[in-house]
Design a protein around this motif. Structure first.
Motif, short mmCIF file in Angstrom:
data_model
loop_
_atom_site.label_atom_id
_atom_site.label_comp_id
_atom_site.label_asym_id
_atom_site.label_seq_id
_atom_site.Cartn_x
_atom_site.Cartn_y
_atom_site.Cartn_z
N THR A 1 0.81 -1.22 0.00
CA THR A 1 0.00 0.00 0.00
C THR A 1 0.84 1.27 0.00
O THR A 1 0.36 2.33 -0.36
N ASP A 2 2.10 1.17 0.42
CA ASP A 2 2.97 2.33 0.44
C ASP A 2 3.41 2.66 -0.99
O ASP A 2 4.10 1.85 -1.63
N HIS B 1 5.70 4.49 -2.08
CA HIS B 1 7.15 4.54 -2.25
C HIS B 1 7.74 3.14 -2.42
O HIS B 1 8.79 2.98 -3.02
N ARG B 2 7.05 2.11 -1.90
CA ARG B 2 7.49 0.73 -2.14
C ARG B 2 7.03 0.25 -3.50
O ARG B 2 7.74 -0.47 -4.19
N LYS B 3 5.85 0.65 -3.88
CA LYS B 3 5.35 0.27 -5.20
C LYS B 3 6.11 0.98 -6.31
O LYS B 3 6.24 0.46 -7.42
N TYR C 1 3.23 6.34 -8.89
CA TYR C 1 2.80 7.61 -8.36
C TYR C 1 1.74 8.27 -9.25
O TYR C 1 1.67 8.00 -10.44
N GLU D 1 9.67 10.34 4.19
CA GLU D 1 9.22 8.98 3.87
C GLU D 1 9.88 8.45 2.60
O GLU D 1 9.79 7.26 2.31
N ASN D 2 10.50 9.33 1.85
CA ASN D 2 11.13 8.95 0.58
C ASN D 2 12.45 9.72 0.45
O ASN D 2 12.62 10.55 -0.43
#
Length: 359
Positions: free
Chosen positions: A44-45, A47-49, A52, A63-64
């Protein structure tokens, strides 16, 4: 003895006495086909996926964060002085100014028919132009003639209208050159308020961008284990915002500012502030945060950038080279952990570096 195949050496082949066609359950059985593959948890994050809604979402924040890399003994010859480089070139538009531009634009409100205008040495202009394109805002930028051609080409590529000004890269503050041109556009009664400038040189949002993102990132990435922070004097948003954040958490952290040895230099985006009259001093620089100022000449800066590329494989701009040179000087007689901010990478300075290659 026969040498192992590549797949066996890498642990990708089968082991034991099982025949490849038999599987692990015996001849003719394909146990892998019957195996239940566990369902992967949903990511769900964003930044992991790495997916954008907008390019704007890639601009670094807590967070990034942009990455930090520890330099080895190949470059850093002081074993008691750890040196980390924070690589701001990983921002989507290629520099630390992406952070500043985002905060500036969020705080600038244009009416219909108004045009964004800003003086820039290149990086802020590139970020502002890209962000302006993303929201459909017209933009005009004033740049010194000495701005690297690569930066001017990128600005034209982004569709920004450029006003090239006879200007040093290190003008006096605040009415000379590119700054003076934009100031006259904004204040002209004849233009009837057509131009609006965020004014990165005097806007506290420049400081806020680094107080709320760059500073916390550095603190978190080092686990609070930082003794020295190196940044250049430019608009002074970075050194003030990061310096303030770090000093609030540990007043003993040394904030080291880097400037060129003279006003006549080739280090884009960096300015000499020593011995300036009060009326020319950067408005947003908090001098109380600065523990030391180190002056670096062009050759030392460019050669440090080249040396970093050739020892660590990290390609940075010459301003980063100036900071690295200063960090090496400091590390020769001190111990602790240092973080050097790298405003951008080498791609915008290839022609400038060429002068110092092969000598």
């Amino acid at each position: 003895m026969k040498s192992q195949s590549n797949t066996q050496r890498l642990g990708l082949g089968r082991t034991g006495n099982h025949h490849p066609s038999h599987g692990l359950d015996g001849p003719g059985n394909a146990c892998l086909a019957r195996r239940t593959i566990p369902e992967q948890p949903a990511i769900t994050d964003p930044h992991r996926k790495r997916v954008y809604e907008s390019i704007v979402d890639l601009i670094a924040n807590t967070e990034n964060p942009t990455p930090m890399v520890k330099l080895s003994e190949r470059f850093n010859k002081s074993p008691d002085f750890e040196m980390y480089v924070k690589l701001e070139g990983f921002n989507p538009f290629g520099s630390i100014k992406d952070r500043t531009a985002l905060y500036l634009l969020r705080g600038t409100h244009l009416k219909d028919g108004q045009v964004l205008a800003e003086p820039t040495a290149g990086n802020t202009g590139i970020a502002l132009a890209a962000l302006a394109n993303a929201q459909g805002t017209p933009i005009e930028l004033a740049v010194p003639e000495g701005t690297p051609e690569e930066k001017k080409t990128l600005l034209r590529f982004l569709g920004a209208e450029l006003l090239e000004v006879e200007d040093e890269l290190c003008p006096l503050f605040p009415t000379e050159g590119a700054r003076g041109v934009v100031k006259s556009l904004v204040e002209s009664k004849a233009l009837n308020g057509r131009y609006v400038s965020p004014n990165q040189y005097e806007n506290e949002l420049n400081v806020e961008a680094h107080y709320h993102t760059t500073g916390p990132e550095i603190w978190n990435q080092t686990g609070g284990r930082i003794d020295y922070f190196f940044a250049a004097f430019g608009t002074c948003g970075t050194i003030t915002g990061v310096g303030r954040y770090l000093k609030e958490r540990n007043p003993d952290i040394k904030i080291i500012g880097i400037e060129p040895t003279s006003r006549n230099h080739k280090l884009s985006g960096i300015k000499k502030i020593s011995n300036l009259p009060d009326e020319f001093k950067p408005k947003i620089l908090d001098y109380s945060l600065i523990d030391d100022i180190i002056a670096v000449d062009d050759r030392d800066a460019f050669e440090a950038g080249i040396r970093l590329a050739q020892t660590e494989g990290i390609m940075v701009g010459p301003t980063t080279g100036a900071l690295l040179h200063a960090a090496q000087i400091t590390g020769a007689s001190n111990s602790g952990t240092s973080v050097v901010i790298s405003p951008d990478d080498a791609t915008k300075y290839v022609s400038a570096y060429a002068e110092y290659l092969g000598e």
